[in-house]
Design a protein around this motif. Sequence first.
Motif, PDB file in Angstrom:
ATOM      1  N   GLY A  23     -11.177   8.790   1.658  1.00  0.00           N
ATOM      2  CA  GLY A  23     -10.042   9.125   2.088  1.00  0.00           C
ATOM      3  C   GLY A  23      -8.853   8.617   1.475  1.00  0.00           C
ATOM      4  N   ARG A  24      -7.498   9.294   1.814  1.00  0.00           N
ATOM      5  CA  ARG A  24      -6.456   9.015   1.030  1.00  0.00           C
ATOM      6  C   ARG A  24      -5.190   8.555   1.933  1.00  0.00           C
ATOM      7  NH1 ARG A  24      -2.861  12.616   0.807  1.00  0.00           N
ATOM      8  NH2 ARG A  24      -4.655  14.147   1.456  1.00  0.00           N
ATOM      9  N   VAL A  25      -4.609   7.406   1.496  1.00  0.00           N
ATOM     10  CA  VAL A  25      -3.592   6.954   2.455  1.00  0.00           C
ATOM     11  C   VAL A  25      -2.432   7.795   2.300  1.00  0.00           C
ATOM     12  CG1 VAL A  25      -1.632   5.222   2.669  1.00  0.00           C
ATOM     13  CG2 VAL A  25      -4.027   4.520   2.001  1.00  0.00           C
ATOM     14  N   GLU A  26      -2.117   8.771   3.594  1.00  0.00           N
ATOM     15  CA  GLU A  26      -1.099   9.339   3.803  1.00  0.00           C
ATOM     16  C   GLU A  26       0.350   8.875   3.918  1.00  0.00           C
ATOM     17  OE1 GLU A  26      -1.504  12.907   4.067  1.00  0.00           O
ATOM     18  OE2 GLU A  26       0.483  13.229   4.617  1.00  0.00           O
ATOM     19  N   ALA A  27       0.449   7.804   4.446  1.00  0.00           N
ATOM     20  CA  ALA A  27       1.771   7.151   5.131  1.00  0.00           C
ATOM     21  C   ALA A  27       1.243   5.801   5.466  1.00  0.00           C
ATOM     22  CB  ALA A  27       2.456   7.946   6.133  1.00  0.00           C
ATOM     23  N   LEU A  45       0.717  -1.216   0.095  1.00  0.00           N
ATOM     24  CA  LEU A  45      -0.145  -0.130  -0.036  1.00  0.00           C
ATOM     25  C   LEU A  45       0.723   1.175   0.061  1.00  0.00           C
ATOM     26  CD1 LEU A  45      -3.274   0.438   0.356  1.00  0.00           C
ATOM     27  CD2 LEU A  45      -2.853   0.838   2.972  1.00  0.00           C
ATOM     28  N   ALA A  46       0.495   2.138  -1.071  1.00  0.00           N
ATOM     29  CA  ALA A  46       1.434   3.220  -1.056  1.00  0.00           C
ATOM     30  C   ALA A  46       0.731   4.402  -0.694  1.00  0.00           C
ATOM     31  CB  ALA A  46       1.982   3.481  -2.474  1.00  0.00           C
ATOM     32  N   PRO A  47       1.393   5.707  -0.315  1.00  0.00           N
ATOM     33  CA  PRO A  47       0.735   6.850  -0.338  1.00  0.00           C
ATOM     34  C   PRO A  47      -0.311   7.363  -1.561  1.00  0.00           C
ATOM     35  CG  PRO A  47       3.144   6.960   0.686  1.00  0.00           C
ATOM     36  CD  PRO A  47       2.777   5.647   0.073  1.00  0.00           C
ATOM     37  N   GLY A  48      -1.142   8.011  -1.280  1.00  0.00           N
ATOM     38  CA  GLY A  48      -1.966   8.452  -2.214  1.00  0.00           C
ATOM     39  C   GLY A  48      -3.284   7.389  -2.678  1.00  0.00           C
ATOM     40  N   ALA A  49      -2.999   5.945  -2.095  1.00  0.00           N
ATOM     41  CA  ALA A  49      -4.029   4.998  -2.379  1.00  0.00           C
ATOM     42  C   ALA A  49      -5.309   5.435  -1.815  1.00  0.00           C
ATOM     43  CB  ALA A  49      -3.681   3.696  -1.834  1.00  0.00           C
ATOM     44  N   ALA A  50      -6.434   5.114  -2.256  1.00  0.00           N
ATOM     45  CA  ALA A  50      -7.777   5.312  -1.829  1.00  0.00           C
ATOM     46  C   ALA A  50      -8.114   4.358  -0.589  1.00  0.00           C
ATOM     47  CB  ALA A  50      -8.717   5.023  -3.174  1.00  0.00           C
ATOM     48  N   LEU A  51      -9.016   4.967   0.060  1.00  0.00           N
ATOM     49  CA  LEU A  51      -9.571   4.096   1.340  1.00  0.00           C
ATOM     50  C   LEU A  51      -9.887   2.857   0.886  1.00  0.00           C
ATOM     51  CD1 LEU A  51      -9.936   4.877   4.240  1.00  0.00           C
ATOM     52  CD2 LEU A  51     -12.223   5.175   3.604  1.00  0.00           C
ATOM     53  N   ALA A  52     -10.859   2.509  -0.423  1.00  0.00           N
ATOM     54  CA  ALA A  52     -11.203   1.237  -0.774  1.00  0.00           C
ATOM     55  C   ALA A  52      -9.957   0.409  -0.924  1.00  0.00           C
ATOM     56  CB  ALA A  52     -12.094   1.524  -2.060  1.00  0.00           C
ATOM     57  N   GLU A  53      -8.847   0.712  -1.124  1.00  0.00           N
ATOM     58  CA  GLU A  53      -7.525  -0.147  -1.506  1.00  0.00           C
ATOM     59  C   GLU A  53      -6.981  -0.581  -0.338  1.00  0.00           C
ATOM     60  OE1 GLU A  53      -4.806   1.269  -4.588  1.00  0.00           O
ATOM     61  OE2 GLU A  53      -6.069   3.091  -4.559  1.00  0.00           O
ATOM     62  N   ASP A  82       1.357  -5.035  12.804  1.00  0.00           N
ATOM     63  CA  ASP A  82       2.772  -4.580  12.358  1.00  0.00           C
ATOM     64  C   ASP A  82       2.776  -3.132  11.591  1.00  0.00           C
ATOM     65  OD1 ASP A  82       4.130  -7.026  12.553  1.00  0.00           O
ATOM     66  OD2 ASP A  82       3.763  -7.952  10.692  1.00  0.00           O
ATOM     67  N   ARG A  83       1.727  -2.608  11.310  1.00  0.00           N
ATOM     68  CA  ARG A  83       1.597  -1.274  10.794  1.00  0.00           C
ATOM     69  C   ARG A  83       0.396  -0.553  11.043  1.00  0.00           C
ATOM     70  NH1 ARG A  83       1.422  -5.123   6.379  1.00  0.00           N
ATOM     71  NH2 ARG A  83       3.423  -5.304   6.094  1.00  0.00           N
ATOM     72  N   LEU A  84       0.549   0.757  10.904  1.00  0.00           N
ATOM     73  CA  LEU A  84      -0.682   1.674  11.002  1.00  0.00           C
ATOM     74  C   LEU A  84      -0.651   2.284   9.657  1.00  0.00           C
ATOM     75  CD1 LEU A  84       0.393   3.525  14.062  1.00  0.00           C
ATOM     76  CD2 LEU A  84      -1.111   1.578  14.132  1.00  0.00           C
ATOM     77  N   ILE A  85      -2.149   2.160   9.401  1.00  0.00           N
ATOM     78  CA  ILE A  85      -2.240   2.956   7.785  1.00  0.00           C
ATOM     79  C   ILE A  85      -3.017   4.268   8.237  1.00  0.00           C
ATOM     80  CG2 ILE A  85      -3.575   2.618   5.650  1.00  0.00           C
ATOM     81  CD1 ILE A  85      -2.063   0.167   6.359  1.00  0.00           C
ATOM     82  N   VAL A  86      -2.168   5.229   7.752  1.00  0.00           N
ATOM     83  CA  VAL A  86      -2.559   6.586   8.098  1.00  0.00           C
ATOM     84  C   VAL A  86      -3.380   7.105   7.048  1.00  0.00           C
ATOM     85  CG1 VAL A  86      -1.523   8.866   9.000  1.00  0.00           C
ATOM     86  CG2 VAL A  86      -0.393   6.767   9.433  1.00  0.00           C
ATOM     87  N   VAL A  87      -4.488   7.919   7.194  1.00  0.00           N
ATOM     88  CA  VAL A  87      -5.242   8.243   6.250  1.00  0.00           C
ATOM     89  C   VAL A  87      -5.805   9.702   6.554  1.00  0.00           C
ATOM     90  CG1 VAL A  87      -7.390   8.070   5.212  1.00  0.00           C
ATOM     91  CG2 VAL A  87      -6.355   6.093   5.700  1.00  0.00           C
ATOM     92  N   ALA A  88      -5.664  10.512   5.356  1.00  0.00           N
ATOM     93  CA  ALA A  88      -5.937  11.958   5.337  1.00  0.00           C
ATOM     94  C   ALA A  88      -7.274  11.880   4.717  1.00  0.00           C
ATOM     95  CB  ALA A  88      -4.843  12.577   4.709  1.00  0.00           C
TER      96      ALA A  88
END
Length: 374
Positions: free
Chosen positions: A359-363, A9-17, A344-350
């Motif tokens: 929403g958009r994956v920020e990091a 998952l990369a920054p910019g991905a949509a919430l649905a991804e 393992d990871r936090l999906i940060v959404v803007a």
Amino acid sequence: MGTRANGALAPGAALAEIETPALVVDHAAMLRNIARMAGHAAAAGVRLRPHAKTHKCAAVARLQVAAGAVGVAVQKTDEAAAMVEGGIGDVLVTNQVIAGPKLARLAALATEARIGLCIDAAEGARAASAAAVAAGSTLDVLVEIEAGQRRCGCPPGAPAAELAALVDALPGLRFEGLQAYHGTAQHIRTPGGRADAIAGAGRAVRETLDALADRRLDARTVGGAGTGTFALEADSGLWNEIQPGSYVFMDADYAANHQPPPFEQALFVLASVISRRPGGHAVLDAGHKTAAIDSGKPRPIDLMAEVGEVSDEHIVLAAADALPLGAPVWLTPGHIDPTVNLHDRLIVVADLDRGAGEGRVEAVWPVEARGACG
Ligand SMILES: *Cc1c(COP(=O)(O)O)cnc(C)c1O
């Protein structure tokens, strides 16, 4: 990792991804929580040392420090190492560390960063001193006093001052002050109950400061406080360093303590419906291995549905049969710290808008200290 869920998952991905189940951070809400707590501490004139056991994530710690925190608190030696590796220069272990190998690791870290720990017994002080001398470093020590929780901590007053004098005399240690944390007070439901508990802890602090003065010892730091009581300690005139942790993400247990809650829910378990029974229930792809239930089951939000059985990998929602297969369901964890420790990871959404599914994956932040129990 790219083949694991959300590994690519990369920054910019949509919430649905975002693949579920996942821990999703509402970036804006988290930043508001960080700023709000920093503002409280500044207004009260106390230092803020957020507890990183909540997030176990260096990226969150760096934001807290950038907002004015003096450093972070941690509970375990390995968490301290993760924070120092993540660029945090001042870390306090708010716990007793007794084993030689752990003390050796802490003392080695103290050659790179300012490292403090809590001590409640003479043997612990001697062991920490030996480790610091061997590493050629200095460990800051807070003498931990029993402040009402009946867990760690030496008796307040003269016994604590005697231990402080020993710490002050031992090589490799620097007596920094007192730790007075009342953990169970954080979760008392009524404001009056919390105020009584912290008043009691305050009497223990006062008695110990007096005993230190008799020995001409000065406590530069008096630390303690969590999300449930920080305003009481900050306004007491006794504590000068507060260590709240949960405020950064919040959870259902803390939200129940204050109406309205002083901080926003900023971390969610995002799950999906994987099975449904028309006229009956919906089953989610999240369970014990996704969200801790020691402080109650995860609560669905934006949705009227009762949580039924929770098992390792399933949550049954009663009367939720209107949800189609694949539907996203947002849940608030009952207890944030052990929930984060499962991931393992936090999906940060803007620009998160749960209702609109936007929403958009920020990091994507690694939870570096996840599983750091040593
Ligand atoms: C857990 C803990 C905190 C933070 O408590 P929250 O309730 O998560 O805000 C602060 N200090 C110590 C010593 C702790 O163990």
